[in-house]
Design a protein around this motif. Structure first.
Motif, short mmCIF file in Angstrom:
data_model
loop_
_atom_site.label_atom_id
_atom_site.label_comp_id
_atom_site.label_asym_id
_atom_site.label_seq_id
_atom_site.Cartn_x
_atom_site.Cartn_y
_atom_site.Cartn_z
N ARG A 26 32.26 43.93 19.08
CA ARG A 26 31.73 45.25 19.45
C ARG A 26 31.37 45.35 20.92
N PHE A 27 30.78 44.29 21.48
CA PHE A 27 30.22 44.38 22.82
C PHE A 27 30.96 43.55 23.88
N ARG A 47 20.73 49.16 23.88
CA ARG A 47 20.16 50.10 22.89
C ARG A 47 19.92 49.38 21.57
N GLU A 70 25.19 49.92 25.55
CA GLU A 70 25.16 50.02 24.09
C GLU A 70 24.46 48.82 23.47
N CYS A 103 25.33 45.76 29.43
CA CYS A 103 26.01 46.60 28.44
C CYS A 103 25.00 47.56 27.86
#
Length: 219
Positions: A194-195, A19, A16, A14
């Motif tokens: 979120r993920f 990061r 994002e 993933c």
């Protein structure tokens, strides 16, 4: 401890999430020296629990400590899959050691007790792990996790859609144990949504008197 049950959409990687991990790594490298890590409250008290149970925490470091030592030593973090990577992010941010499991592989009756010499345990990527003197989670099949390592039997797969998450806390009540654990759960829930497209997410809290072995629920 806190236990979360959730349905997820796992993925190999993933961007994002990576990061967010890299940002946290940058912050932690600036914040800590190697010798500071043992003093982080969640890590310090996990180490103290190991000592009380008869285990040397320098030989069998809690997972949260292992991860932070890698980061501060400049080794970064490896990527396994999104669910495991998310757990690593929570550990480095909070200091707690997490157990993240393929829920269908875990039995219905789970006991937390002191590991004994005869307890077989295959740690993930570690081979046979000596769990004597470690806090040990056991189900109907046998031991499957402790704050140092989870087992091959119950580890997260790429196709894991039902996950079980344990957040291990050994902080004393006087140091805000319950509030800090609630905060860790809220952060975990946020990252799951979120993920990993979390759904059917439930959380529960448990505590045990280490002398009377009298379990009770934190309301």
């Amino acid at each position: 401890m806190a236990m979360l049950e959730v349905k997820v959409k796992n993925s190999p990687y993933c961007m994002e999430l990576q990061r967010a991990i890299e940002q946290s790594i940058g912050e932690l490298v600036l914040q800590y020296r190697l010798e500071d890590i043992k003093s982080i409250p969640a890590i310090y008290h996990t180490r103290e629990a190991y000592k009380l149970l008869g285990k040397d925490p320098n030989r069998y470091r809690p997972a949260g400590e292992q991860l932070l030592r890698r980061i501060v030593s400049g080794k970064g973090l490896y990527s396994i899959n999104a669910l495991v990577d998310m757990g690593n992010l929570i550990s480095i941010k909070t200091g707690y050691s997490l157990g993240i499991f393929h829920a269908p592989a875990v039995g219905r009756e789970v006991l937390l007790r002191r590991g004994e010499a005869e307890d077989p345990f295959e740690g993930i990527g570690r081979g046979r792990l000596n769990v004597e003197g470690l806090p040990l989670y056991v189900d109907e099949v046998g031991p499957f996790a402790n704050p140092t390592s989870d087992s091959e039997r119950t580890k997260v797969r790429l196709n894991t859609t039902e996950a079980l998450i344990f957040i291990n806390s050994y902080l004393p009540t006087k140091e805000g144990a319950e509030e800090k654990l609630y905060q860790a759960v809220e952060y975990t829930e946020e990252l799951l949504c979120r993920f990993l497209s979390a759904s059917e997410l439930t959380s529960s809290y448990y505590c045990a008197d280490s002398y009377l072995a009298n379990p009770s629920c934190i309301n």
